[in-house]
Design a protein around this motif. Structure first.
Motif, short mmCIF file in Angstrom:
data_model
loop_
_atom_site.label_atom_id
_atom_site.label_comp_id
_atom_site.label_asym_id
_atom_site.label_seq_id
_atom_site.Cartn_x
_atom_site.Cartn_y
_atom_site.Cartn_z
N TRP A 15 0.83 -1.20 0.00
CA TRP A 15 0.00 0.00 0.00
C TRP A 15 0.88 1.27 0.00
O TRP A 15 0.64 2.18 -0.78
N ARG A 16 1.90 1.30 0.85
CA ARG A 16 2.77 2.49 0.90
C ARG A 16 3.49 2.68 -0.44
O ARG A 16 3.64 3.80 -0.91
N PHE A 17 3.91 1.59 -1.05
CA PHE A 17 4.57 1.68 -2.35
C PHE A 17 3.57 2.19 -3.40
O PHE A 17 3.90 3.03 -4.23
N ALA A 18 2.34 1.70 -3.33
CA ALA A 18 1.30 2.16 -4.27
C ALA A 18 1.05 3.65 -4.11
O ALA A 18 0.89 4.37 -5.10
N VAL A 19 1.03 4.14 -2.87
CA VAL A 19 0.85 5.58 -2.63
C VAL A 19 2.01 6.35 -3.26
O VAL A 19 1.81 7.37 -3.90
N SER A 20 3.23 5.83 -3.10
CA SER A 20 4.39 6.54 -3.64
C SER A 20 4.38 6.59 -5.16
O SER A 20 4.95 7.50 -5.76
#
Length: 153
Positions: A15-20
């Motif tokens: 999820w954090r990677f997707a946000v980035s």
């Protein structure tokens, strides 16, 4: 098969990677799309080629890249004076500066520095050579240094 217990430990990283790579608004859809793709491709996962985490992050990167290529480029109106809030003087917003990097640099910085992946795993996730990861990190650090110097001056 991809049981939830196999995927669940990596969901926060995905999820954090997707946000980035996209935005807060699009991250959930990107992760869901990536997990659906992982389910379809589950038979090709080979643990001898890398970890489940790296494989799943690579799918997120691929799905984000595909979405970005298909998305029409927005036309932004010209902002007049006073329409954009000025940041606090002397305050460094590193997240904003990283978000302003080109997508490949942003993804490489995020994987290496935020998710603490070694260069070899970043290369697996992004589907490139380790030397490419190293040079991309170098370019990103130089770009960030220039941007931060420009903000100071």
């Amino acid at each position: 098969a991809l049981p939830i217990s196999w995927v669940q430990p990596w969901l926060p990283d995905l999820w954090r990677f997707a946000v980035s790579l996209s935005s807060l608004d699009d991250a959930d859809d990107l992760v869901q799309d990536s997990l659906a793709r992982a389910w379809v491709k589950r038979a090709v996962f080979d643990p001898s080629r890398g970890s489940a985490r790296s494989w799943l992050l690579a799918i997120v990167a691929d799905r984000a890249r595909r979405r970005w290529l298909r998305r029409p480029k927005p036309v932004l109106p010209d902002a007049g004076p006073g329409e954009i809030a000025e940041p606090d003087a002397g305050r460094i917003d590193l997240r904003r500066e990283i978000a302003a990097l080109p997508q490949r640099q942003r993804a490489t910085v995020y994987l290496h520095y935020y998710l603490d992946l070694p260069v070899s795993e970043v290369a697996q996730v992004l589907g490139c050579a380790e030397g490419t990861v190293k040079s991309t990190l170098y370019d990103a650090r130089r770009a960030l240094a220039r941007r931060l110097e420009d903000d100071d001056g």
